[in-house]
Design an enzyme around this catalytic site. Structure first.
Site, PDB file in Angstrom:
ATOM      1  N   GLN A  63       7.183   6.111  -0.339  1.00  0.00           N
ATOM      2  CA  GLN A  63       5.754   6.086  -0.637  1.00  0.00           C
ATOM      3  C   GLN A  63       4.899   5.914   0.617  1.00  0.00           C
ATOM      4  O   GLN A  63       3.788   6.435   0.694  1.00  0.00           O
ATOM      5  CB  GLN A  63       5.429   4.956  -1.631  1.00  0.00           C
ATOM      6  CG  GLN A  63       6.020   5.141  -3.012  1.00  0.00           C
ATOM      7  CD  GLN A  63       7.303   4.346  -3.178  1.00  0.00           C
ATOM      8  OE1 GLN A  63       8.084   4.215  -2.245  1.00  0.00           O
ATOM      9  NE2 GLN A  63       7.528   3.802  -4.365  1.00  0.00           N
ATOM     10  N   ASP A 109       2.337  -6.426  -7.212  1.00  0.00           N
ATOM     11  CA  ASP A 109       2.461  -5.952  -8.593  1.00  0.00           C
ATOM     12  C   ASP A 109       2.360  -7.089  -9.596  1.00  0.00           C
ATOM     13  O   ASP A 109       2.039  -6.865 -10.754  1.00  0.00           O
ATOM     14  CB  ASP A 109       3.785  -5.218  -8.765  1.00  0.00           C
ATOM     15  CG  ASP A 109       3.764  -3.863  -8.087  1.00  0.00           C
ATOM     16  OD1 ASP A 109       3.504  -2.869  -8.779  1.00  0.00           O
ATOM     17  OD2 ASP A 109       3.969  -3.807  -6.863  1.00  0.00           O
TER      18      ASP A 109
END
Length: 344
Positions: free
Chosen positions: A191, A232
């Protein structure tokens, strides 16, 4: 334009999702940077599949996508089933559950699809506003001329726009505080290499890509003064669940005197989870580690461990930045004082 927040507006040209009135369209992040393709999700099951398959990723963006998925579920006349599928799509990012809880509370109160759509749009707008507030606050902490290292992708692709950690980078560069930007490749989905570097390139921000295992050498060189990451899920004691490799970066940073900044909206804070020990860590297919780009590079018969996230203890976090302000050295008492009364 003037001021770091306004300056950042010129450095945010990426959009990860859009609602066209009938369906949710998602920029397929699996194909970037080589292909820009939008995936049409016409029902809630398609949204759940897209979240699970990493078409859309990043905790805030997952929550926003799920909210629109709940709208589709209501239109389909299968709200409870649809929301349950969305809720099960990915277990670690708390924004997913947070957004669906908001939608479920409205539906339980009799809200129709139009009212749910207004709420999904509100969730998206709130996230964008939070990103701008966090970016300005985080950038102000960085001394002019600093170098920063970021991990995974925490930009517009992972949010409603601008980004969390990458939002701070954008504002820091635009305001002249950040002189050098480094990004780790972020195995196994790359990513950092594929998404963060692509985003920065779209906005004309120069950055240097490093392999994940070069981070310690980079810190030792003195080129970076901050590691800036997203989250997260953040537990009640300040422990941070984030992309695998974050814990290692925090340990390296502490050893080398590099400061660790976590940037995340308050929707990522989970006071119901006492510490990182109780956060469920998602594991994915070992094939993602055994090969790359659809081609296997490990010998047949080899197994792999593929956790998506790890837990960084609060003791390794120098600064937590949310839209509710800056928390230095967060612990249970500081978290409770700041987030003990949650907005609906």
């Amino acid at each position: 334009m003037s001021g770091p927040d306004n300056a950042a507006v010129t450095h945010d040209s990426v959009c990860p999702l859009r609602w066209d009135g009938q369906m949710l369209e998602l920029l397929d992040q699996r194909l970037l940077p080589h292909e820009v393709r939008w995936l049409a999700c016409r029902d809630s099951a398609a949204v759940a599949d897209a979240i699970r398959a990493l078409v859309v990723r990043g905790a805030p963006a997952i929550g926003i996508a799920a909210a629109y998925g709940a709208v589709l579920a209501q239109r389909e006349g299968r709200f409870e089933t649809g929301v349950a599928q969305l809720r099960a799509a990915r277990p670690t990012a708390v924004n997913l559950v947070w957004a669906l809880d908001r939608m479920h509370a409205l539906a339980a109160d009799g809200a129709d699809a139009q009212r749910l759509l207004a709420e999904a749009r509100a969730i998206e707008a709130e996230d964008l506003a939070a990103n701008h507030a966090m970016a300005a606050a985080g950038a102000q902490l960085i001394e002019p001329g600093a170098g920063v290292l970021t991990h995974c992708n925490t930009g517009a692709l992972a949010t409603a726009g601008l980004g969390t950690a990458l939002g701070v980078v954008r504002v820091g560069v635009a305001s002249g505080r950040i002189a050098r930007v480094f990004a780790g490749e972020t195995r196994p989905w790359l990513q950092g290499a594929r998404l963060t570097m692509w985003e920065l390139q779209q906005d004309g921000i120069a950055a240097t890509l490093i392999i994940d295992s070069a981070a310690a050498a980079l810190m030792r060189s003195g080129a970076v003064q901050w590691v800036i990451v997203g989250a997260d899920r953040i537990a009640a004691n300040g422990d941070v669940a984030n992309k695998i490799g974050t814990y290692a970066l925090a340990l390296m940073a502490r050893h080398h005197g590099v400061r660790m900044m976590v940037v995340a909206p308050s929707s990522t804070v989970d006071l119901a989870t006492a510490s990182g020990d109780f956060i469920e860590i998602e594991s994915r297919d070992p094939a993602e580690v055994l090969g790359c780009g659809g081609r296997r590079h490990a010998p047949e018969g080899v197994t792999a461990w593929n956790p998506v996230f790890d837990i960084t203890p609060a003791s390794l976090v120098d600064v937590l930045v949310t839209e509710r302000g800056v928390l230095r050295r967060p612990d249970a008492a500081i978290m409770r004082a700041r987030f003990g009364k949650r907005d609906a």
